[in-house]
Design an enzyme around this catalytic site. Structure first.
Site, PDB file in Angstrom:
ATOM      1  N   LEU A 190       0.808  -1.223   0.000  1.00  0.00           N
ATOM      2  CA  LEU A 190       0.000   0.000   0.000  1.00  0.00           C
ATOM      3  C   LEU A 190       0.840   1.270   0.000  1.00  0.00           C
ATOM      4  CD1 LEU A 190      -2.821  -0.948   2.534  1.00  0.00           C
ATOM      5  CD2 LEU A 190      -2.686  -1.359   0.087  1.00  0.00           C
ATOM      6  N   GLY A 191       2.000   1.226   0.672  1.00  0.00           N
ATOM      7  CA  GLY A 191       2.786   2.455   0.717  1.00  0.00           C
ATOM      8  C   GLY A 191       4.154   2.240   1.324  1.00  0.00           C
ATOM      9  N   GLU A 242       2.700   7.411   5.949  1.00  0.00           N
ATOM     10  CA  GLU A 242       3.967   7.420   5.210  1.00  0.00           C
ATOM     11  C   GLU A 242       4.662   8.781   5.304  1.00  0.00           C
ATOM     12  OE1 GLU A 242       5.322   4.774   4.416  1.00  0.00           O
ATOM     13  OE2 GLU A 242       3.589   3.443   4.463  1.00  0.00           O
ATOM     14  N   TRP A 253       6.051   0.281  17.959  1.00  0.00           N
ATOM     15  CA  TRP A 253       5.926  -1.010  18.646  1.00  0.00           C
ATOM     16  C   TRP A 253       7.262  -1.769  18.647  1.00  0.00           C
ATOM     17  CZ3 TRP A 253       3.080  -0.152  14.024  1.00  0.00           C
ATOM     18  CH2 TRP A 253       3.612  -0.767  12.882  1.00  0.00           C
ATOM     19  N   ASP A 260      13.845   2.479  23.380  1.00  0.00           N
ATOM     20  CA  ASP A 260      12.548   2.912  22.868  1.00  0.00           C
ATOM     21  C   ASP A 260      12.732   3.156  21.376  1.00  0.00           C
ATOM     22  OD1 ASP A 260      10.079   3.824  22.404  1.00  0.00           O
ATOM     23  OD2 ASP A 260      10.145   5.495  23.813  1.00  0.00           O
ATOM     24  N   VAL A 264      10.498   8.382  20.808  1.00  0.00           N
ATOM     25  CA  VAL A 264       9.503   9.376  21.238  1.00  0.00           C
ATOM     26  C   VAL A 264       9.019   8.972  22.624  1.00  0.00           C
ATOM     27  CG1 VAL A 264       7.232  10.358  20.753  1.00  0.00           C
ATOM     28  CG2 VAL A 264       8.792   9.889  18.866  1.00  0.00           C
ATOM     29  N   THR A 267       4.791   8.222  23.249  1.00  0.00           N
ATOM     30  CA  THR A 267       4.059   7.089  22.676  1.00  0.00           C
ATOM     31  C   THR A 267       4.312   5.908  23.599  1.00  0.00           C
ATOM     32  OG1 THR A 267       5.981   6.621  21.268  1.00  0.00           O
ATOM     33  CG2 THR A 267       4.166   7.835  20.272  1.00  0.00           C
ATOM     34  N   GLN A 270       4.777  -0.567  23.159  1.00  0.00           N
ATOM     35  CA  GLN A 270       3.737  -1.420  22.564  1.00  0.00           C
ATOM     36  C   GLN A 270       4.392  -2.663  21.983  1.00  0.00           C
ATOM     37  OE1 GLN A 270       1.128   0.804  19.808  1.00  0.00           O
ATOM     38  NE2 GLN A 270       1.132  -0.959  18.443  1.00  0.00           N
ATOM     39  N   ALA A 271       3.800  -3.842  22.236  1.00  0.00           N
ATOM     40  CA  ALA A 271       4.444  -5.096  21.834  1.00  0.00           C
ATOM     41  C   ALA A 271       4.448  -5.289  20.322  1.00  0.00           C
ATOM     42  CB  ALA A 271       3.740  -6.271  22.510  1.00  0.00           C
TER      43      ALA A 271
HETATM   44 ZN   LIG Z   1       4.969   2.411   8.483  1.00  0.00          ZN
END
Ligand SMILES: [Zn+2]
Length: 422
Positions: A190-191, A242, A253, A260, A264, A267, A270-271
């Site tokens: 997709l991108g 994007e 994640w 990290d 950041v 945020t 996140q697993a």
């Molecule tokens: Zn991405």
């Protein structure tokens, strides 16, 4: 690291096979790393500079920054030669998402509301090309390149054809001063965006590539068809995601332990990525996850925000390696705000399937009275609302046929004719 990426690719392909792979930025970077091993060192150097910039820029602001955009539309068949309105709609989505003005902002859970950022970054279609000549900012090229998103091995020196005129694609415009977006058939992808460090090695490939089916604001997907390739990614947020990468944001994640990885602070750790439309709350790594962040993989309708920390990172990138965009004259010929006129109101798509989006390109003071009526003159929809808050009409319950939408404000009435085909 390599093992993680391979495992992740397997998982992401496994989870969302029918809708295409959400983002190929990490793989593209892996390919560039193989081609230019010195890239890793350069990326580290840029990261150190960026952290210094973030530390010094706190509290300093340039005001709103407008990024000149050129959209290269590469098509092998007519449906890929997307209409101008689809491009305008995508720009509108970007401006809403980056300025915290989108319709999904009210859905941000309370614990994250104060972190949601107006990034003060906007986008315009270029009005001057690199030679200083007037342009629409849209470059249409008929191509023989079947899939434009190319993350296969380029180590042998083979180049992604879509990004080069002489290989059947479209050359970038001066990548220091324009954000280049190539739109076309993405195949199963997709991108993807280039990593900031790549611009030193391959400036001519700097920008983002995106599948035409997820470009724009396509409310007219077939929600009853689980195989509809557009389905959950129909609101233009592949481009938002994007461009986040293009401004140096990482996926948030894979960082429960140790570094990290998105650099950041605000945020949550996140697993793994979120897909679909998660219900609140979702927990991992011992905290509540920000699945509605634009850098996640949730469905478009379930994304809402960048954080203050991500904003700082993007602005630091614009103060450093992407500073050329701020100096660009690409948008110098921007049209003056239009008066309330026919051209100042865009309604799309037409025919409308399920919903009709409305964009106002003019400052309309006070409320606007919007009425939609059928060919018998029966009113099917009516609202009085500020044009700033009014975005779309749900047409999914309307009978198919011709309708008229009238907009009344400042003692003027503009009427648009639309077709509903549910
Ligand atoms: Zn991405």
């Amino acid at each position: 690291m390599r093992k993680f990426i391979i495992l992740f690719l397997f998982i992401s392909n496994f989870i969302a096979p029918s809708n295409g792979q959400r983002c190929s930025t990490d793989e593209l970077y892996e390919q560039h790393l193989q081609e230019f091993p010195e890239l890793a060192e350069r990326a580290l150097e840029l990261e150190n500079n960026l952290q210094r910039q973030i530390a010094t820029q706190a509290g300093q602001r340039d005001g709103v920054i407008t990024i000149p955009v050129v959209v290269h539309i590469l098509y092998t068949k007519e449906e890929e030669n997307i209409p101008e309105l689809q491009v305008f709609a995508q720009l509108e989505v970007l401006n809403e998402d980056f300025r915290l003005l989108n319709e999904t902002v009210p859905n941000i859970p309370g614990e994250f509301k104060s972190l949601a950022a107006d990034t003060e970054i906007e986008f315009c279609l270029a009005s001057l090309d690199p030679d200083g000549l007037p342009t629409t900012g849209i470059n249409r090229v008929e191509t023989t390149v079947e899939t434009i998103i190319d993350v296969t091995n380029t180590k042998s020196g083979r180049r992604p054809r879509a990004l080069y005129t002489e290989l059947g694609g479209a050359d970038a415009w001066d990548t220091e001063h324009y954000l280049n977006i190539w739109v076309g058939e993405g195949g199963q992808l997709l991108g993807a965006a280039t990593n900031i460090a790549v611009s030193d090695f391959l400036p001519e490939e700097d920008g983002i590539v995106i599948d035409y089916k997820v470009f724009g604001n396509n409310c007219s997907f077939d929600s009853s068809n689980p195989d509809d390739p557009i389905n959950p990614y129909n609101l233009g947020r592949t481009a938002t995601h994007e461009i986040g990468h293009y401004f140096n944001l990482r996926h948030p994640w894979g960082n429960c332990d140790g570094d990290d990885k998105d650099f950041v602070d605000d945020t949550p750790r996140q697993a793994s990525p979120y897909f679909g439309c998660p219900s609140y709350p979702q927990m991992s790594c011992g905290s509540s996850d920000m699945y509605m962040n634009f850098m996640n993989y949730s469905d478009d309708a379930c994304m809402s925000m960048f954080t203050q920390g991500q904003k700082e990172r993007m602005l630091a990138t614009l103060a450093g390696p992407r500073a050329g965009l701020k100096e660009s004259v690409g948008c110098a010929l921007l049209n003056a705000p239009q008066p309330f006129s026919d051209e100042a109101i865009l309604v799309y798509p037409n025919p409308a399937v399920n919903c009709l989006h409305i964009d106002f390109n003019a400052e309309i003071p006070g409320d606007i009275d919007v009425e939609m009526y059928n060919s018998l003159g029966q009113v099917v929809y009516h609202i009085v609302e500020s044009s700033r808050n009014f975005r779309s009409i749900d047409t999914s319950k309307f009978a198919n046929g011709i309708y008229f939408v009238s907009f009344r404000a400042a003692k003027q009435t503009i009427t648009k004719t639309v077709m509903v085909m549910n």
